[in-house]
Scaffold this motif. Structure first.
Motif, PDB file in Angstrom:
ATOM      1  N   ILE A 230       1.050  -1.066  -0.014  1.00 26.12           N
ATOM      2  CA  ILE A 230      -0.012  -0.024   0.045  1.00 26.12           C
ATOM      3  C   ILE A 230       0.882   1.370   0.042  1.00 26.12           C
ATOM      4  N   LYS A 231       0.832   2.062  -1.057  1.00 30.11           N
ATOM      5  CA  LYS A 231       1.541   3.341  -1.275  1.00 30.11           C
ATOM      6  C   LYS A 231       0.775   4.480  -0.252  1.00 30.11           C
ATOM      7  N   GLU A 232      -0.347   4.439  -0.732  1.00 26.61           N
ATOM      8  CA  GLU A 232      -1.260   5.621   0.142  1.00 26.61           C
ATOM      9  C   GLU A 232      -2.800   5.090   0.025  1.00 26.61           C
ATOM     10  N   VAL A 233      -3.428   5.667   0.769  1.00 27.09           N
ATOM     11  CA  VAL A 233      -5.008   5.524   1.183  1.00 27.09           C
ATOM     12  C   VAL A 233      -5.674   6.980   0.642  1.00 27.09           C
ATOM     13  N   LEU A 234      -6.358   7.287  -0.299  1.00 20.60           N
ATOM     14  CA  LEU A 234      -7.049   8.298  -0.482  1.00 20.60           C
ATOM     15  C   LEU A 234      -8.453   8.238   0.026  1.00 20.60           C
ATOM     16  N   THR A 235      -9.034   9.248   0.844  1.00 17.48           N
ATOM     17  CA  THR A 235     -10.418   9.513   1.152  1.00 17.48           C
ATOM     18  C   THR A 235     -11.157  10.324   0.366  1.00 17.48           C
ATOM     19  N   CYS A 236     -12.295  10.207  -0.164  1.00 22.61           N
ATOM     20  CA  CYS A 236     -13.341  10.685  -0.798  1.00 22.61           C
ATOM     21  C   CYS A 236     -14.082  11.490   0.128  1.00 22.61           C
ATOM     22  N   PRO A 237     -14.048  12.726   0.531  1.00 22.76           N
ATOM     23  CA  PRO A 237     -14.902  13.289   1.607  1.00 22.76           C
ATOM     24  C   PRO A 237     -16.735  13.212   1.130  1.00 22.76           C
ATOM     25  N   THR A 238     -16.823  13.322   0.166  1.00 26.60           N
ATOM     26  CA  THR A 238     -18.300  13.534  -0.420  1.00 26.60           C
ATOM     27  C   THR A 238     -18.821  12.201  -0.165  1.00 26.60           C
ATOM     28  N   ALA A 239     -20.109  12.320   0.330  1.00 29.90           N
ATOM     29  CA  ALA A 239     -20.737  11.232   1.015  1.00 29.90           C
ATOM     30  C   ALA A 239     -21.508  10.509  -0.584  1.00 29.90           C
TER      31      ALA A 239
END
Length: 278
Positions: A242-251
């Motif tokens: 795992i290089k990075e985990v991106l969070t998508c804020p919009t529900a």
């Protein structure tokens, strides 16, 4: 291959899913032997740690050959990790109620849409002599799922009589029929034309929110991952880490207009740089 891992029968509720289970991967590694059969010939995955919350939608992206599909197969219990552990809910992978949707629709050509969707339910309810009540319950549940994925009116059609997109809708309904705690999807829309793919992305968002199942979705399409998922896991090249985990804020569910928002475009640029950077 059938896209369901079958479990015990349960036809008491009318809901589509019973709710998602949490998923924990700790120190996951997977090695494949070389051509001579000697161990350690190829390290596909190494040191993967990931926690997925119940009901969360997580997408996995990365360069070709980084182990995305291997990771999905490990989570499904189709193969065992060389190192580390995987827990679904509070139990082992093989005890989980898991649905799997493959890249190409794996419908049985001799069964109608309704019969294909009912297949996993029939296996779960298999008895020497099934009661009429059980058969009615199976058919009613299958019909509910056919409606959910937008195939109402096509119950009696055979796979060769419907489009590829409709076949994948039926494939998704069959996986959902067992009320999975965990839904695994391996590039399910990659073989479809752009318009059909977009339509199914919209439908999948709606269905995933309504079913409240935990979803792990593998794709090569960064935009698709960011549009569909709560979080996007970016893997390195082989061996996959795992290089990075991106969070998508919009529900979720998100409108199509989300794909031209500043938030989405910023996340896409970040994900693209991660996938294509050495």
């Amino acid at each position: 291959m059938c896209p369901e891992v079958v479990a015990r029968p349960d036809f008491g509720g009318a809901s589509v899913a019973l709710g998602g289970a949490g998923l924990t991967l700790a120190g996951i590694g997977k090695d494949f032997p070389d051509r001579s059969g000697a161990p350690g010939g190829l390290i596909a995955l190494d040191g993967v740690d990931l926690t997925v919350r119940p009901g969360e939608f997580v997408a996995v992206v990365g360069p070709s050959g980084c182990g995305k599909t291997t990771l999905l197969r490990l989570i499904a219990g189709m193969t065992d990790p060389s190192r580390g552990s995987i827990v679904v809910g509070a139990g082992e992978v093989r005890d989980a109620r898991t649905g799997f949707v493959f890249q190409h629709a794996s419908l049985y050509p001799w069964r109608t849409v309704l019969q294909n969707v009912a297949f996993g339910l029939e296996l779960r309810a298999r008895e020497p002599r099934r009661s009429r009540r059980t058969r009615r319950a199976v058919r009613a549940r299958a019909a509910e799922l056919v409606e959910l994925v937008g195939l109402g009116g096509f119950e009696s059609y055979f796979p060769h009589q419907i489009s590829g997109g409709m076949q994948q809708r039926a494939n998704l309904a069959r996986a959902l029929a067992i009320a999975p705690e965990l839904l695994l999807m391996d590039e399910p829309f990659s073989a479809l034309d752009a318009q059909t793919r977009e339509e199914l992305q919209i439908e999948l968002q709606r269905i995933a929110v309504e079913a409240n199942t935990t979803t792990v979705f593998v794709t090569h399409d960064i935009g698709e991952a960011l549009y569909l998922a709560d979080r996007v896991v970016v893997l390195t090249g082989r061996p996959g880490r795992i290089k990075e985990v991106l969070t998508c804020p919009t529900a979720r569910p998100r409108p199509l207009s989300y794909q031209v928002s500043h938030e989405f475009l910023g996340l896409r640029d970040r994900a693209w740089s991660l996938v294509h950077r050495d």
